[in-house]
Design a protein around this motif. Structure first.
Motif, PDB file in Angstrom:
ATOM      1  N   VAL A   1     -44.451  74.411 -67.825  1.00  0.00           N
ATOM      2  CA  VAL A   1     -44.461  72.949 -67.781  1.00  0.00           C
ATOM      3  C   VAL A   1     -44.236  72.358 -69.179  1.00  0.00           C
ATOM      4  O   VAL A   1     -43.455  71.420 -69.360  1.00  0.00           O
ATOM      5  CB  VAL A   1     -45.785  72.431 -67.186  1.00  0.00           C
TER       6      VAL A   1
ATOM      7  N   GLY B   1     -50.645  72.883 -64.731  1.00  0.00           N
ATOM      8  CA  GLY B   1     -49.676  71.799 -64.907  1.00  0.00           C
ATOM      9  C   GLY B   1     -50.219  70.675 -65.768  1.00  0.00           C
ATOM     10  O   GLY B   1     -49.515  70.132 -66.628  1.00  0.00           O
TER      11      GLY B   1
ATOM     12  N   SER C   1     -39.961  62.787 -66.420  1.00  0.00           N
ATOM     13  CA  SER C   1     -39.979  64.219 -66.742  1.00  0.00           C
ATOM     14  C   SER C   1     -41.371  64.802 -66.550  1.00  0.00           C
ATOM     15  O   SER C   1     -41.529  65.947 -66.108  1.00  0.00           O
ATOM     16  CB  SER C   1     -39.502  64.441 -68.175  1.00  0.00           C
TER      17      SER C   1
ATOM     18  N   LEU D   1     -41.433  78.803 -65.671  1.00  0.00           N
ATOM     19  CA  LEU D   1     -42.245  78.338 -64.540  1.00  0.00           C
ATOM     20  C   LEU D   1     -42.173  79.324 -63.379  1.00  0.00           C
ATOM     21  O   LEU D   1     -43.182  79.609 -62.712  1.00  0.00           O
ATOM     22  CB  LEU D   1     -41.746  76.966 -64.083  1.00  0.00           C
TER      23      LEU D   1
ATOM     24  N   SER E   1     -44.585  72.286 -60.780  1.00  0.00           N
ATOM     25  CA  SER E   1     -45.644  73.296 -60.932  1.00  0.00           C
ATOM     26  C   SER E   1     -46.486  73.388 -59.665  1.00  0.00           C
ATOM     27  O   SER E   1     -46.901  74.479 -59.252  1.00  0.00           O
ATOM     28  CB  SER E   1     -46.532  72.964 -62.139  1.00  0.00           C
TER      29      SER E   1
ATOM     30  N   SER F   1     -42.128  67.670 -63.784  1.00  0.00           N
ATOM     31  CA  SER F   1     -42.698  68.961 -64.178  1.00  0.00           C
ATOM     32  C   SER F   1     -43.988  69.239 -63.410  1.00  0.00           C
ATOM     33  O   SER F   1     -44.234  70.371 -62.966  1.00  0.00           O
ATOM     34  CB  SER F   1     -42.970  68.971 -65.682  1.00  0.00           C
TER      35      SER F   1
ATOM     36  N   GLY G   1     -46.767  70.110 -73.614  1.00  0.00           N
ATOM     37  CA  GLY G   1     -45.375  69.670 -73.751  1.00  0.00           C
ATOM     38  C   GLY G   1     -45.241  68.433 -74.612  1.00  0.00           C
ATOM     39  O   GLY G   1     -44.351  68.349 -75.472  1.00  0.00           O
TER      40      GLY G   1
ATOM     41  N   SER H   1     -37.255  76.234 -67.112  1.00  0.00           N
ATOM     42  CA  SER H   1     -37.804  76.406 -65.764  1.00  0.00           C
ATOM     43  C   SER H   1     -37.998  77.868 -65.395  1.00  0.00           C
ATOM     44  O   SER H   1     -38.796  78.188 -64.502  1.00  0.00           O
ATOM     45  CB  SER H   1     -36.882  75.741 -64.733  1.00  0.00           C
TER      46      SER H   1
ATOM     47  N   ALA I   1     -33.359  72.445 -69.624  1.00  0.00           N
ATOM     48  CA  ALA I   1     -34.419  72.380 -68.609  1.00  0.00           C
ATOM     49  C   ALA I   1     -34.373  73.593 -67.688  1.00  0.00           C
ATOM     50  O   ALA I   1     -35.415  74.106 -67.273  1.00  0.00           O
ATOM     51  CB  ALA I   1     -34.275  71.090 -67.807  1.00  0.00           C
TER      52      ALA I   1
ATOM     53  N   VAL J   1     -40.545  72.732 -70.155  1.00  0.00           N
ATOM     54  CA  VAL J   1     -39.668  71.794 -69.437  1.00  0.00           C
ATOM     55  C   VAL J   1     -39.775  70.391 -70.039  1.00  0.00           C
ATOM     56  O   VAL J   1     -38.763  69.723 -70.286  1.00  0.00           O
ATOM     57  CB  VAL J   1     -40.016  71.767 -67.937  1.00  0.00           C
ATOM     58  N   ILE J   2     -41.004  69.940 -70.275  1.00  0.00           N
ATOM     59  CA  ILE J   2     -41.188  68.604 -70.840  1.00  0.00           C
ATOM     60  C   ILE J   2     -40.573  68.504 -72.234  1.00  0.00           C
ATOM     61  O   ILE J   2     -39.882  67.525 -72.567  1.00  0.00           O
ATOM     62  CB  ILE J   2     -42.690  68.238 -70.891  1.00  0.00           C
TER      63      ILE J   2
END
Length: 406
Positions: free
Chosen positions: A32, A343, A371, A292, A379, A375, A350, A289, A285, A35-36
């Motif tokens: 997470v 998450g 975003s 994740l 999650s 995310s 993040g 991911s 991204a 990604v952020i």
């Protein structure tokens, strides 16, 4: 079994193995957070590029001569001398959608001021150039149309030129510089613009009257390009059509013939840059991911181990009346709790990582609520998806076999 009791049972189960739960959660946290951070970098870069392109002039159109043909070989764009001052005058007077306009000639020159010297580009333009490019005068004044007609040797310089010729924070207005041994008087300075979207220093420039540069420095009769500003951004297509019609008429080209000039707009550059930045954001991204997904696989792995370890417990619960869906829901809640808590922590990680990147590396970032929500939902979905199989396996155990399990 009530949902509240199932939540309590899930919390107790996860609390029994705190380190294992944390390590399982770590994959989600890193995923997470990544990604952020990647979306923040991508979105920040996109907005920075758009702002810098807009800084050049949102309604800007530039007309260049098209590439010439020599012996059947097409030369580079602008190699054919086909634009003249009369072309510029026709565009300026016959195109209602054009608000500001200027012919341009450009060269490079060695600048000397006292014992200091610097090499940069020199642009010859009309005063409208300052309005087209949104240039603000920091000190002194810009030159006038009368200065151009008089072919005066005056100029306006950018902050980078000031720095290398006169020193940081100096006031060069009224002082003389030599450009390729030709004396010019500095009558104004341009406010800081910074780098453009392509990394070019917009402050490293000298701007002088068009006729002065064309006749005294270059000794040419043609022009390099024509810059215009449409009345509004919506009028750019109309201005493009009007310019095309006027120049094709002047160059005696039929309606079906290809123009011998090229019109480029900031919208074209902005669209290309935004598309490229968008692809880069998606790529970043997507890479983030992957962590994740790895975190989700970790959840599945631990939940399968948990099912094996608690087989006898599951048998006892089923023996005292728990239904298969109760067992399914309990293990699914445990998986979701791991992903949800991970998450939430990952969002904080993040945001913190994005701020660190912006502060240390000086990269532009933009953290959007979209975003963060995306995310967080991703999650949660990972927890449900990868927790379903272990929960289903636990719910499908035969109570008798589960009670016999050692």
């Amino acid at each position: 079994m009530k949902l509240r009791n199932q939540l309590k049972a899930a919390i107790r189960s996860l609390a029994k193995n705190k380190m294992r739960t944390f390590l399982t959660m770590l994959g989600i946290i890193i995923g997470v957070g990544s990604v952020i951070a990647m979306l923040a970098i991508g979105q920040g870069s996109r907005e920075s590029i758009q702002a810098q392109i807009a800084n050049l002039g949102t309604n800007l159109l530039t007309i260049y001569p098209s590439a010439s043909m020599t012996g059947g070989v097409r030369m580079e764009a602008g190699s054919s001398v086909k634009l003249t001052l009369d072309d510029y005058k026709a565009v300026a007077s016959r195109c209602p959608a054009v608000l500001f306009s200027t012919p341009t000639v450009r060269t490079s020159g060695q600048l000397i001021a006292g014992s200091q010297n610097w090499r940069t580009s020199v642009w010859g333009v009309f005063p409208d150039y300052f309005f087209i490019r949104n240039l603000n005068i920091d000190a002194g004044n810009m030159f006038s149309t009368a200065d151009d007609k008089s072919v005066l040797k005056v100029c306006v310089i950018g902050q980078t030129v000031i720095k290398y010729l006169f020193g940081e924070g100096a006031d060069p207005v009224g002082k003389q510089i030599r450009i390729n041994k030709i004396p010019f008087v500095v009558i104004g300075t341009i406010a800081t613009k910074g780098q453009n979207a392509f990394g070019q220093d917009q402050d490293d420039i000298v701007i002088a009257p068009f006729t002065t540069v064309q006749e005294r420095m270059l000794t040419i009769t043609y022009i390099n390009s024509i810059m215009v500003s449409a009345t509004t951004e919506k009028m750019i297509p109309e201005a493009t059509d009007q310019i095309t019609q006027v120049l094709k008429e002047r160059h005696r080209l039929g309606p079906s013939e290809d123009p011998d000039f090229t019109i480029r707009s900031q919208a074209d550059i902005s669209s290309a840059a935004t598309a490229t930045s968008g692809i880069l954001t998606i790529l970043l991204a997507s890479i983030a991911s992957i962590s994740l997904l790895v975190g989700g696989i970790g959840i599945m792995n631990i939940m399968l181990v948990s099912v094996t370890e608690r087989t006898r417990e599951i048998g006892i619960r089923m023996g005292v009346g728990a239904r298969g869906r109760d067992v399914l829901l309990q293990f699914l809640i445990e998986a979701m709790m791991i992903s949800l808590i991970g998450g939430i922590i990952g969002v904080g990680v993040g945001v913190f990582a994005s701020e660190i990147i912006a502060g240390v590396m000086k990269w532009p970032i933009t953290i959007s609520l979209q975003s963060i929500v995306l995310s967080f939902l991703f999650s949660t979905a990972i927890g449900i998806f990868f927790g379903w199989y272990p929960a289903r396996k636990a719910a499908g155990l035969n109570p008798i076999d589960a009670l016999r399990y050692e």
